[in-house]
Design an enzyme around this catalytic site. Structure first.
Site, PDB file in Angstrom:
ATOM      1  N   CYS A 130       0.800  -1.222   0.000  1.00 44.23           N
ATOM      2  CA  CYS A 130       0.000   0.000   0.000  1.00 44.23           C
ATOM      3  C   CYS A 130       0.840   1.282   0.000  1.00 44.23           C
ATOM      4  O   CYS A 130       0.607   2.190  -0.816  1.00 44.23           O
ATOM      5  CB  CYS A 130      -0.963   0.003   1.191  1.00 44.23           C
ATOM      6  SG  CYS A 130      -0.204  -0.488   2.753  1.00 44.23           S
ATOM      7  N   HIS A 243      -3.338   6.277   4.462  1.00 48.53           N
ATOM      8  CA  HIS A 243      -1.930   6.494   4.800  1.00 48.53           C
ATOM      9  C   HIS A 243      -1.504   7.876   4.310  1.00 48.53           C
ATOM     10  O   HIS A 243      -1.988   8.348   3.274  1.00 48.53           O
ATOM     11  CB  HIS A 243      -1.028   5.487   4.083  1.00 48.53           C
ATOM     12  CG  HIS A 243      -1.120   4.080   4.595  1.00 48.53           C
ATOM     13  ND1 HIS A 243      -1.866   3.708   5.678  1.00 48.53           N
ATOM     14  CD2 HIS A 243      -0.496   2.941   4.161  1.00 48.53           C
ATOM     15  CE1 HIS A 243      -1.718   2.400   5.887  1.00 48.53           C
ATOM     16  NE2 HIS A 243      -0.897   1.915   4.980  1.00 48.53           N
TER      17      HIS A 243
END
Lengths: 337, 337
Positions: A130, A243
């Site tokens: 990710c 994130h």
């Protein structure tokens, strides 16, 4: 040549699997059929898809047949266990786990960056980590123009990186702390509510953790540049599902800020959030549930005339995982596999 | 020469002021008297000190007399307004605000680093910005051995950076979000609960925010090195009262990891938290309420043979503010002012 595809999702009830199913529906993927596979404890559940209730079936080798594309959202050990079965059944396996990411026979693909690599697949395509996906979407439009020499990245990673259980732990601990109750750590080794800590993945002899090594080695593979120098510190923060990353980028030569801005504003998968007046830049809550990587605070590094800084936030479950995998499936479908 | 001192705390009821009062008691500062001054709305309150209830008095110019040391925990405008009064009354003003930090006539002091600068004071001593103090305590023991050429810092700053109101906002918003209620932003311009954002201080023409400029220019002043190159991104995170920083340090020459570890483990004000087996490094919840700056994850930068990485957490209200000011007061007291 068919124009619809029989798709299976492995691990369909987890945080990433759920998002894959949502995206197949939302993006109107050309489905002939959809099979949702998961571990025994999820069997019996039904998942809504395009107005129908699709039953969750047990993930067994026998379940992998008459499938064109398998989207994998399981841990690496299960991916390794099922890969041969999937390939032998004639399907293409798009795997979100780390199992095959550094396998030279398996393309590691972020469609905005290296879609051409997809054509070399031999039945398996790997979806990157990710943090790596979010980073390369922002770096590639710059690297194409002026070669990047070195990157220093600090991450601010959401609880969703540990799946639905990670998000639940953040919410539960937050409630417990606010109520002055005792709290426990079940998913993370340290408290995540109102706290943060260096990423808890396994630490190697080089003192980098697995998450940091993924970001370094996967970025190099995706960019086809084994010399790219990356220093990275990965940190878990009490945020639910997006994130963020603070990125310092040193180029081989000076890179004009206006040119960088123009490159990023035209880049696929990037949305600029750059409001200097209102001090409004990418934030995890605004990236959550969105497709693009939000990029902003692009500025000349005062410490180095050939470096720029930028700040990004991206949905860890979408572009950081499920969306990237579904985009790969779309590219395969568009090319007739 | 007296051996006890008449001390006043300006802004005694704020987050930093409260901590100053705690520390004066806890560290048995040699007090002749203690005067607690605050704005009108706090007057009438009493603060426990060494078993007594000390009344909060209104902060007025007339209140500044018969004092030896004034600890300032107010905003910069109030510090500027009172500085002359304090100095003319014959007291030494240790100011935690940003008002005088870059004034060449005012020493900017972190006792572990540049205590010698204190002797040049002319009535005012400036206490550096919180992120700066934590950083220089960790960098100085390294910089003394091998000159630092460039530092890339990303901060993870707690809500306490905006005082008690910042911490309250984090707790209130967290409760509201967990209860699915509407929430408001009163202290921070963006939601802080389960979110994070680039520091909301004023952004300059160079696109660095005030917090980032403080870290750069204050670090240079404290190190007496105007050439030190610092790139920094400051970020607010949903943590209560300890800041963390990911720090990449480029030296003029390679710096052996063992030597860096030895230097840091012997450094005043530093406590190493470096458990590679258990993946246990500095964390804000463990730094909270503690005096030392917790430093760990010290590793060779894989992208640069003359760079090291480290990670630190330190209590923003203690070493980042009140403790550093009280240490300066102790040094003044030890030297007879």
């Amino acid at each position: 040549m068919t124009d619809t595809y029989r798709v299976a999702v492995l691990g369909a009830t987890g945080a990433v699997g759920t998002e894959m199913v949502h995206l197949l529906e939302q993006r109107r993927f050309p489905l002939a059929s959809l099979k949702l596979l998961a571990s025994e404890r999820s069997v019996g559940r039904q998942i809504a898809f395009a107005g129908e209730a699709v039953p969750v079936e047990p993930l067994t080798p026998g379940a992998i047949k008459d499938i064109d594309i398998v989207l994998g959202a399981t841990e690496a050990d299960l991916s390794r266990q099922y890969a041969r079965t999937i390939v032998e059944a004639g399907a293409v396996f798009i795997d979100n786990s780390s199992a095959f990411r550094l396998d030279p026979d398996v393309p590691l693909v972020v469609p905005e960056v290296n879609l051409a690599d997809l054509k070399h697949h031999a039945g398996i395509v790997a979806n990157p980590n990710c943090s790596t996906i979010l980073l390369v979407v922002a770096l590639w439009p710059l690297h194409r123009r002026h070669a990047i020499r070195r990157v220093v990245v600090s991450t601010y990673q959401a609880a969703s990186g540990a799946g639905a259980a990670g998000m639940s732990e953040l919410l539960r601990q937050s409630r417990q702390i606010l109520a002055d109750e005792e709290f426990t750590c079940e998913v993370f080794p340290h408290p995540i509510a109102f706290n943060l800590f260096p990423h808890d993945s396994a630490i190697g002899a080089d003192h980098y953790c697995a998450e940091e090594r993924k970001l370094i080695y996967e970025t190099r593979r995706i960019f086809h540049d084994d010399t790219l120098r990356i220093a990275v510190t990965c940190v878990r923060v009490p945020v639910l599902r997006a994130h963020s990353e603070a990125v310092n980028i040193e180029f081989a030569e000076p890179f004009a800020l206006e040119e960088a801005l123009a490159a990023l504003s035209a880049a696929p998968g990037v949305h600029l959030v750059e409001d200097w007046q209102r001090n409004h830049f990418p934030m995890p809550i605004e990236a959550s549930g969105k497709d693009p990587v939000l990029v902003g605070r692009i500025r000349q590094d005062l410490s180095c005339d050939h470096a720029l800084d930028l700040w990004l936030s991206g949905d860890q479950l979408r572009k950081g995982a499920a969306l990237n995998a579904v985009q790969i499936a779309e590219a395969l479908a568009g090319g007739g596999l």
